[in-house]
Structures are given as structure tokens and as C-alpha cells.
Scaffold this motif. Sequence first.
Motif, PDB file in Angstrom:
ATOM      1  N   GLU A 393      20.224  55.459  38.230  1.00  0.00           N
ATOM      2  CA  GLU A 393      20.831  54.608  39.368  1.00  0.00           C
ATOM      3  C   GLU A 393      21.997  55.795  39.864  1.00  0.00           C
ATOM      4  N   ASP A 394      22.170  56.025  40.496  1.00  0.00           N
ATOM      5  CA  ASP A 394      23.902  56.470  40.730  1.00  0.00           C
ATOM      6  C   ASP A 394      24.470  56.671  41.110  1.00  0.00           C
ATOM      7  N   GLY A 395      25.636  54.975  41.508  1.00  0.00           N
ATOM      8  CA  GLY A 395      26.023  54.256  42.641  1.00  0.00           C
ATOM      9  C   GLY A 395      27.211  55.031  43.095  1.00  0.00           C
ATOM     10  N   GLU A 396      27.318  54.833  44.121  1.00  0.00           N
ATOM     11  CA  GLU A 396      28.681  55.285  44.917  1.00  0.00           C
ATOM     12  C   GLU A 396      29.451  54.039  45.228  1.00  0.00           C
ATOM     13  N   LEU A 397      30.900  53.688  44.970  1.00  0.00           N
ATOM     14  CA  LEU A 397      31.455  52.638  45.038  1.00  0.00           C
ATOM     15  C   LEU A 397      32.866  53.346  46.073  1.00  0.00           C
ATOM     16  N   THR A 398      32.637  52.271  46.888  1.00  0.00           N
ATOM     17  CA  THR A 398      34.552  52.075  47.183  1.00  0.00           C
ATOM     18  C   THR A 398      35.692  51.137  47.195  1.00  0.00           C
ATOM     19  N   VAL A 399      36.498  51.709  46.594  1.00  0.00           N
ATOM     20  CA  VAL A 399      37.600  50.156  46.501  1.00  0.00           C
ATOM     21  C   VAL A 399      38.433  49.867  47.518  1.00  0.00           C
ATOM     22  N   LEU A 400      38.083  48.541  47.617  1.00  0.00           N
ATOM     23  CA  LEU A 400      38.612  48.002  48.632  1.00  0.00           C
ATOM     24  C   LEU A 400      39.639  46.950  48.609  1.00  0.00           C
ATOM     25  N   GLN A 401      40.027  46.533  49.598  1.00  0.00           N
ATOM     26  CA  GLN A 401      41.880  46.048  49.025  1.00  0.00           C
ATOM     27  C   GLN A 401      41.439  44.865  49.419  1.00  0.00           C
ATOM     28  N   ASP A 402      41.402  43.778  48.744  1.00  0.00           N
ATOM     29  CA  ASP A 402      41.404  42.332  48.964  1.00  0.00           C
ATOM     30  C   ASP A 402      42.870  41.935  49.337  1.00  0.00           C
ATOM     31  N   ALA A 403      42.923  40.909  49.907  1.00  0.00           N
ATOM     32  CA  ALA A 403      43.904  40.184  50.887  1.00  0.00           C
ATOM     33  C   ALA A 403      45.421  40.030  49.823  1.00  0.00           C
ATOM     34  N   THR A 404      44.557  39.597  48.566  1.00  0.00           N
ATOM     35  CA  THR A 404      44.733  38.546  47.770  1.00  0.00           C
ATOM     36  C   THR A 404      45.798  39.073  46.783  1.00  0.00           C
ATOM     37  N   TYR A 405      44.661  40.143  45.443  1.00  0.00           N
ATOM     38  CA  TYR A 405      44.896  40.557  44.544  1.00  0.00           C
ATOM     39  C   TYR A 405      45.423  42.123  44.925  1.00  0.00           C
ATOM     40  N   GLY A 406      44.782  42.827  46.015  1.00  0.00           N
ATOM     41  CA  GLY A 406      45.305  44.322  45.712  1.00  0.00           C
ATOM     42  C   GLY A 406      43.569  45.035  45.461  1.00  0.00           C
ATOM     43  N   SER A 407      43.630  46.476  45.638  1.00  0.00           N
ATOM     44  CA  SER A 407      42.754  46.752  45.792  1.00  0.00           C
ATOM     45  C   SER A 407      42.021  46.728  43.616  1.00  0.00           C
ATOM     46  N   SER A 408      43.274  47.746  43.177  1.00  0.00           N
ATOM     47  CA  SER A 408      43.358  48.018  41.612  1.00  0.00           C
ATOM     48  C   SER A 408      44.279  47.464  40.782  1.00  0.00           C
ATOM     49  N   ILE A 409      43.804  46.550  40.097  1.00  0.00           N
ATOM     50  CA  ILE A 409      44.729  46.542  38.641  1.00  0.00           C
ATOM     51  C   ILE A 409      45.013  46.913  37.531  1.00  0.00           C
ATOM     52  N   PHE A 410      45.380  47.617  36.823  1.00  0.00           N
ATOM     53  CA  PHE A 410      45.243  48.423  35.680  1.00  0.00           C
ATOM     54  C   PHE A 410      46.534  48.003  34.922  1.00  0.00           C
ATOM     55  N   ARG A 411      45.755  47.366  33.468  1.00  0.00           N
ATOM     56  CA  ARG A 411      46.649  46.610  32.515  1.00  0.00           C
ATOM     57  C   ARG A 411      46.468  47.540  31.195  1.00  0.00           C
ATOM     58  N   ILE A 412      47.483  47.645  30.476  1.00  0.00           N
ATOM     59  CA  ILE A 412      48.119  48.516  29.093  1.00  0.00           C
ATOM     60  C   ILE A 412      48.470  47.788  28.577  1.00  0.00           C
ATOM     61  N   LYS A 413      48.002  47.935  27.226  1.00  0.00           N
ATOM     62  CA  LYS A 413      48.970  47.589  26.125  1.00  0.00           C
ATOM     63  C   LYS A 413      49.425  48.098  25.029  1.00  0.00           C
ATOM     64  N   ASN A 414      50.619  48.673  24.615  1.00  0.00           N
ATOM     65  CA  ASN A 414      50.886  49.771  23.355  1.00  0.00           C
ATOM     66  C   ASN A 414      52.114  49.412  22.773  1.00  0.00           C
ATOM     67  N   LEU A 415      52.960  50.133  22.476  1.00  0.00           N
ATOM     68  CA  LEU A 415      54.373  50.187  22.152  1.00  0.00           C
ATOM     69  C   LEU A 415      55.334  50.404  22.724  1.00  0.00           C
ATOM     70  N   VAL A 416      55.032  51.446  23.528  1.00  0.00           N
ATOM     71  CA  VAL A 416      56.008  52.084  24.848  1.00  0.00           C
ATOM     72  C   VAL A 416      56.430  50.854  25.431  1.00  0.00           C
ATOM     73  N   SER A 417      57.916  51.198  25.539  1.00  0.00           N
ATOM     74  CA  SER A 417      58.275  49.477  26.372  1.00  0.00           C
ATOM     75  C   SER A 417      58.132  49.688  27.555  1.00  0.00           C
ATOM     76  N   GLY A 418      58.139  51.030  28.580  1.00  0.00           N
ATOM     77  CA  GLY A 418      58.367  50.939  29.972  1.00  0.00           C
ATOM     78  C   GLY A 418      57.733  52.478  30.394  1.00  0.00           C
ATOM     79  N   TYR A 419      57.513  52.424  31.682  1.00  0.00           N
ATOM     80  CA  TYR A 419      56.712  53.173  32.750  1.00  0.00           C
ATOM     81  C   TYR A 419      57.736  53.714  34.236  1.00  0.00           C
ATOM     82  N   ALA A 420      58.196  54.686  34.469  1.00  0.00           N
ATOM     83  CA  ALA A 420      58.159  55.538  35.880  1.00  0.00           C
ATOM     84  C   ALA A 420      59.184  54.095  36.162  1.00  0.00           C
ATOM     85  N   ALA A 421      60.716  53.024  35.475  1.00  0.00           N
ATOM     86  CA  ALA A 421      61.223  52.337  35.805  1.00  0.00           C
ATOM     87  C   ALA A 421      62.248  52.538  36.862  1.00  0.00           C
TER      88      ALA A 421
END
Length: 421
Positions: A393-421
Motif C-alpha cells: 500500500e502507498d499511503g498519502e498522509l497529510t500533516v495536520l496542526q495539533d492545537a497543543t503540539y503543532g504540526s511537526s517536531i524535529f529533534r537532532i543531536k550532534n556536536l554543532v552549537s546551533g542553527y539559524a540563531a
Amino acid sequence: MINTRANLNLLAVSAALRETAINTPQNTSQTLLVSADNYLDVSPRRENNASDANGLEEPDIIYDNGKTATLPLTFDKLQPNQAAFMLAYGLGSVTSATAGTGKLHTIKPIDGDIDAERSNPTFTGVQRRAKTVEFLRSASMAVSSCSITFAADDWVKGAASCVGTGRTESTLTEVSITALDNVTSLTLPVAAAGTTAADRLDNVHQVRALYGGAWQWIKPTDSPTATTLTVPSLGGAGASVTYKVLYAQTLPAWTTMPARINESPLRVSQMCLTIGGAWNGTAFVGGVGLGASLGSFEWSLDNKISPVFTPCAGGAYAGQMLRGKREQKIKLSRELRSLLLANYMRNNEYFGLYVLCEGALYDATNKYTLEAIFPRLGVISDPLKSNKDRVSEDGELTVLQDATYGSSIFRIKNLVSGYAA
């Protein structure tokens, strides 16, 4: 000797700091590993006078309406740093916290606009083309769209399409010099780049003279000093003519390429996907892991950012980069072992999804990590197909916005101090 091999290209970006305002270049902080086919390019806006009554059957003028810039990014072996850069500027909101000897970067969609001219943060890009051909700097680049793909037995892959206002600078400059038509030496108004005569000659791209009613091309033979070019005589009688020299002058500070971040790329075999659970703000709970039944998973973002030539922008480049209606989609392909997606679609049910991809350790307890959390999804379509003689099956999903937590959260761990600050 000029070396034009594409793998000598380098691309530096202001990953750490966003630009403070539109068309205001920021210092680059890292050289980004990208495909040899990824070029920072200028897109001229041109039109002719075909619709004007010019007294001729065909147009005879081209109008210069400024330019914009484009930059595709291809990460065939996605590293956490590459993902963090792409997501930070694609989604726009970043917070970084200590994670052992490294950092945990939490990246979410920005709420509203950065300022009146920009919806998303913008970065500055500098590309070295080949080894010595040209350095090009482009301010106010924005991630208009991007994607991350996980496919069985492959590397994790990333891609982005960036657009810019067209505020660019090149190390190549064309100067006009008035000299006699029989000289064998030209004096440059600004020193040519290069510490040796051979290097300086490589940095002189073109010499031409308006002689005999046409431009004559001349090949320089030596550059004994940084401001002197030895050229063959045109053979004239001593009349003044115009020479034009296209060359790289003493390189500005922005051409210094910063160090590259080296991280081990992520494999799909290091990734686990859980579907049907819920995000409670700190952890993803419940749901079922798809494991070996999962064929591929792709998340895509479309910001629909377009450069706009606004009043008082100067005319040569755009003065506004606003986002359209943000859209996030997911494509999920899996072996049909149950009617998981079909049942969600039939019931029009909402659900959460969680992706965890962990690489090597960067200290005793922390790994290079890419997490993706989607608190609220819905299935739009779920067609069936045959894949390697098995029902899929090839599902197509829509990302919706949750009223509390938003639509998407990405968490990345590495040795870089920061991005787009």
C-alpha cells in the motif's frame, strides 16, 4: 593551470546565524557537503521590446529587470548536520539545549513571519566554482521546499530547493582601460588575485579591445606584477582604444571557506517508525512499530516562497520573500500485512507518527540522532500495488496542526552549537 573538475566545487553557508535583515549578507559558518551538481545560480529576469512599435519587424532591445537566485541541495547520504541546516531554515524555529558534549536542536514550524520582508529566516551562501574560476556570494537565500526520505536498504536522503532575492557578488570584475593600440602591457586599476604570474593569468578570464570597428580578443602572455598584464600588440599606429579586462581582483574576506562539519551519514537500517500513538510533549507513547514491513517513508515540506520585487528595493534584486500556505505531506509505502492505513482512512481517524534514526555515539551515552514527531496525521489516499510480487500500500498522509503540539517536531543531536540563531 585552471582545474574545472566539479568535485572541486565548495559551498559555504551561514548555518549558525540567520541574516539580520533581507539583503544583508551574514558571515558563513561552515562548508556544507553537497552534490557536485548543486550550483548556486543567478536567474536573470529579461524581456525584449517585441510588443513595442520600434520601426522594425523584430525586437532590437533587451530590458534588464534584475535577477533572482536559486540553489538546489542534494544530500544522498544525509548527515544530522545537513538535516538540521535544511530543517532550521525550512521550518524556521530552532532551540538548542545541551546533550552530553553536544547539543539537542528542536526544530518546529515558525509561527508567523520573521519580519515584514521575510517569512522564514534567510541565509547567505558562498560557492567556489571549480578550483579558481569564480567565487559567488548570494545573500537572502530561503528554503522554499525540502524533503527527507527513508527507503529500505539505503542511506537516508535529503533534498531542498532554495530561492534567493538575487543580491549577489562575484569575484570577477570587468574594467575598462584606455591605452594605445600598439601597447604590449596593460596596467590594471586593482591588483589581480594570485601570488604567482601563473596564478594571476588563471584569474584573468578575458581581455578584449575595441579596434578596427569590432572587439578583438587578446590572450595575455604574462603577469609580471599584480597590476601588470603583458599582451600582444594590436599592431596599430598609436591611437587610443578601449581595452576591457575581466578578472578576479584581490579576493575579499568572504571568499575564505570555513571548515566542513564531518559526521557519519545515517542508514535506514538505523531508523525505527512507530505509527498510531500520541505525543505527550516529552515522549511518543503507544502505537505500533512497522519494522520490516516498511518499504519507504518520505516527508516533504513546501513553503511556496517566491522573491518579490518591491518598491525601494533598488531594482537589481527582490525586496521581499514571503511564504505561501505551508504544506507538509508524508508518503508511506508498506507491505500489506494489515489494513492499518486503510482503516484510518475509512474512519477518517487522526493519529500520530514517530521516527527515530540513531547513528554513531559522539560521547559515552549520546548518539547522532534524527527524530521526527508528527502529533496529528490523516490519510488522504491509500492505493494498492504489487511490489516484488507482494501486495503493498502507498499511503498519502497529510500533516495536520495539533492545537497543543503543532504540526511537526524535529529533534537532532550532534556536536554543532546551533542553527539559524
